[in-house]
Design a protein around this motif. Sequence first.
Motif, short mmCIF file in Angstrom:
data_model
loop_
_atom_site.label_atom_id
_atom_site.label_comp_id
_atom_site.label_asym_id
_atom_site.label_seq_id
_atom_site.Cartn_x
_atom_site.Cartn_y
_atom_site.Cartn_z
N GLU A 44 1.31 -1.37 -0.25
CA GLU A 44 0.24 -0.26 0.13
C GLU A 44 0.96 1.17 0.23
OE1 GLU A 44 -2.99 0.00 -0.31
OE2 GLU A 44 -2.96 -2.25 -0.58
N GLU A 45 1.87 1.40 0.80
CA GLU A 45 2.15 2.50 0.97
C GLU A 45 3.66 2.62 -0.71
OE1 GLU A 45 4.84 1.85 4.80
OE2 GLU A 45 2.60 1.98 5.63
N GLU A 46 4.52 1.75 -1.12
CA GLU A 46 5.18 1.62 -2.20
C GLU A 46 5.13 1.33 -3.04
OE1 GLU A 46 7.63 3.26 -1.62
OE2 GLU A 46 8.51 3.13 0.18
N LEU A 47 3.75 0.45 -3.37
CA LEU A 47 3.29 -0.17 -5.04
C LEU A 47 2.03 0.40 -5.11
CD1 LEU A 47 3.89 -3.69 -5.05
CD2 LEU A 47 5.62 -1.78 -5.62
N ARG A 48 1.23 1.05 -4.33
CA ARG A 48 -0.28 1.43 -5.12
C ARG A 48 0.23 3.25 -5.45
NH1 ARG A 48 -6.14 0.98 -1.93
NH2 ARG A 48 -7.03 2.47 -3.64
N PRO A 49 0.74 4.14 -4.65
CA PRO A 49 0.91 5.13 -4.88
C PRO A 49 1.40 5.26 -6.47
CG PRO A 49 1.69 4.87 -2.17
CD PRO A 49 0.99 3.31 -3.70
N ARG A 50 2.70 4.36 -6.78
CA ARG A 50 3.33 4.16 -7.65
C ARG A 50 2.31 4.39 -8.90
NH1 ARG A 50 7.72 3.70 -4.36
NH2 ARG A 50 9.23 3.91 -5.37
N LEU A 51 1.60 2.78 -8.54
CA LEU A 51 0.86 2.46 -9.60
C LEU A 51 -0.71 4.16 -10.50
CD1 LEU A 51 -0.79 -0.78 -8.68
CD2 LEU A 51 0.96 -0.17 -11.13
N GLU A 52 -0.98 4.65 -8.79
CA GLU A 52 -1.76 5.92 -8.99
C GLU A 52 -1.08 6.73 -9.85
OE1 GLU A 52 -4.67 4.75 -5.30
OE2 GLU A 52 -2.72 6.04 -5.13
N ARG A 58 0.71 6.93 -11.32
CA ARG A 58 1.04 6.20 -13.71
C ARG A 58 -0.64 6.75 -14.11
NH1 ARG A 58 5.44 6.15 -16.31
NH2 ARG A 58 4.05 4.68 -17.80
N GLY A 59 -1.42 7.50 -13.84
CA GLY A 59 -2.60 7.41 -13.60
C GLY A 59 -3.88 6.77 -13.79
N PHE A 60 -3.33 5.35 -12.98
CA PHE A 60 -4.56 4.05 -12.64
C PHE A 60 -4.93 4.22 -11.99
CE2 PHE A 60 -0.69 2.44 -14.89
CZ PHE A 60 -1.58 1.71 -15.90
N THR A 61 -6.20 3.38 -11.40
CA THR A 61 -7.33 3.86 -10.44
C THR A 61 -7.08 1.89 -10.12
OG1 THR A 61 -9.48 5.38 -11.04
CG2 THR A 61 -9.57 4.07 -9.60
N VAL A 62 -6.51 1.49 -8.37
CA VAL A 62 -6.35 0.85 -7.83
C VAL A 62 -8.14 0.44 -7.57
CG1 VAL A 62 -5.67 -0.92 -6.16
CG2 VAL A 62 -4.58 1.49 -7.18
N GLY A 63 -8.40 -0.74 -8.40
CA GLY A 63 -9.07 -1.69 -8.06
C GLY A 63 -10.62 -1.30 -9.18
N GLN A 64 -10.35 -0.49 -9.85
CA GLN A 64 -11.39 -0.20 -11.18
C GLN A 64 -10.41 -0.52 -12.29
OE1 GLN A 64 -14.50 1.30 -11.36
NE2 GLN A 64 -14.78 0.68 -9.50
N ASP A 65 -9.38 -0.06 -13.04
CA ASP A 65 -8.80 0.04 -13.97
C ASP A 65 -7.00 -1.37 -14.48
OD1 ASP A 65 -8.05 3.24 -14.73
OD2 ASP A 65 -7.33 1.60 -13.03
N VAL A 66 -6.48 -0.89 -13.03
CA VAL A 66 -6.05 -2.14 -12.52
C VAL A 66 -5.88 -3.02 -11.37
CG1 VAL A 66 -3.87 -1.51 -13.69
CG2 VAL A 66 -4.02 -0.41 -11.82
#
Length: 442
Positions: free
Chosen positions: A146-154, A156-164
């Motif tokens: 949550e602290e390292e990978l999720r912010p990196r995905l977000e 990049r413009g991704f919405t975690v749980g919706q498109d990745v």
Amino acid sequence: MRDENQSDHLKQLLARLQDRSAVIGIVGLGYVGLPLALRYAAEGFRVLGIDIDAAKVATLNRGASHIAHIQADTIQSARAHGFSASTEFARASEADALIICVPTPLSPYREPDLSYVLGTADALLPHMRAGQILSLESTTYPGTTEEELRPRLEARGFTVGQDVFLVFSPEREDPGNPDFHTRTIPKVCGGSTGACLDAGLALYRQAIDTVVPVSSTRAAELTKLLENIHRAVNIGLVNEMKIIADRMGIDIHEVIRAAATKPFGFTPYYPGPGLGGHCIPIDPFYLTWKARQYGLHTRFIELAGEINSDMPHWVIGKLADALNARGRSIMGSRVLVLGIAYKKDVEDMRESPSVALMELLRDKGAQVDYSDPHVPVFPPMREHRFDLASVDLTPNAIASYDVVLVATAHSAFDYALIRQYANLIVDTRGVYLDRLPHVVKA
């Protein structure tokens, strides 16, 4: 699964996993990643392996194996089903699932080193697309996903749980264990969101018999640490008991065998010359480091770590006493170390206590050799240097050493031959059960 809440990306991902048209990307093709890649290939998935080691990639692509307990015919079968390996992270866009299986070592200050995980994530992110699931399997502290990978995905413009979709599912490989295999070892999985968990369960249920959902990635991360801390603490306990039993003139292995006859309330753990492998000597300190952020001191875990870390020094002390009783010192003695892998019947040398023993002996002036059928030549290692090859255990060779140190109890060793021709044996693994005048338990 919550059909009414599923995004189109999730529905498409679940459908591709279900009909096995999804491409599975495994990043890191070592002791964890390669068995997982082969498992998915066996289920009919096209599998893309990504690794920074060009030699490893070339070996796999010609149908050979770089891991001794994984046979070449298994690699060749996977290749026939579409498995391929690459060093190109740009190919991550081809995969529907990306599973990260890279090391998580400790820094020189015994703090978590996430450089492999974060470097891998940063190399993948520019090539990720909507509709993918990203799973981390590398053991780490609670909060990493949550602290390292999720912010990196977000970012990049991704919405975690919706498109990745983001999950943590800790590896549970036990290299060389013939009783448990990737398919049969239950798999814990936690998701960043409910939709992420749905995607993670669908991903792993295609290849693993039993998948165990937990409420969050943090719970899944702590689950893995608890498993390994449980072992580390109990091994620390039995190593301390070994020292006590030795001082009292009692054989700890006899005591463990007797205690293990109790059908409830006791699980046998066995002492040794120290801890080895990619998990037990390292993972507890990930929690110790994280706990300090909460103002907590993990006394039990750290004490076990101290005991286990000190075992090589205790063994060398026993060896020195045994030589001294025969009028010799370590300096100038010829010592043969039996087994330099961290556990029996594998070639894996990560964090092997045997190497620590060899360095301590060398530092004290001994002439050190080793014999290990699984490690014919001492490999290049980041922190250890020995220009040695494995010694064949002939009667003349065994008899030429002042002491034989049993460090890893490989099944291939002829222990009766060693007992017959060795001048002195220091046994750290309880191989020799009888009391013999030239065998010292350590």
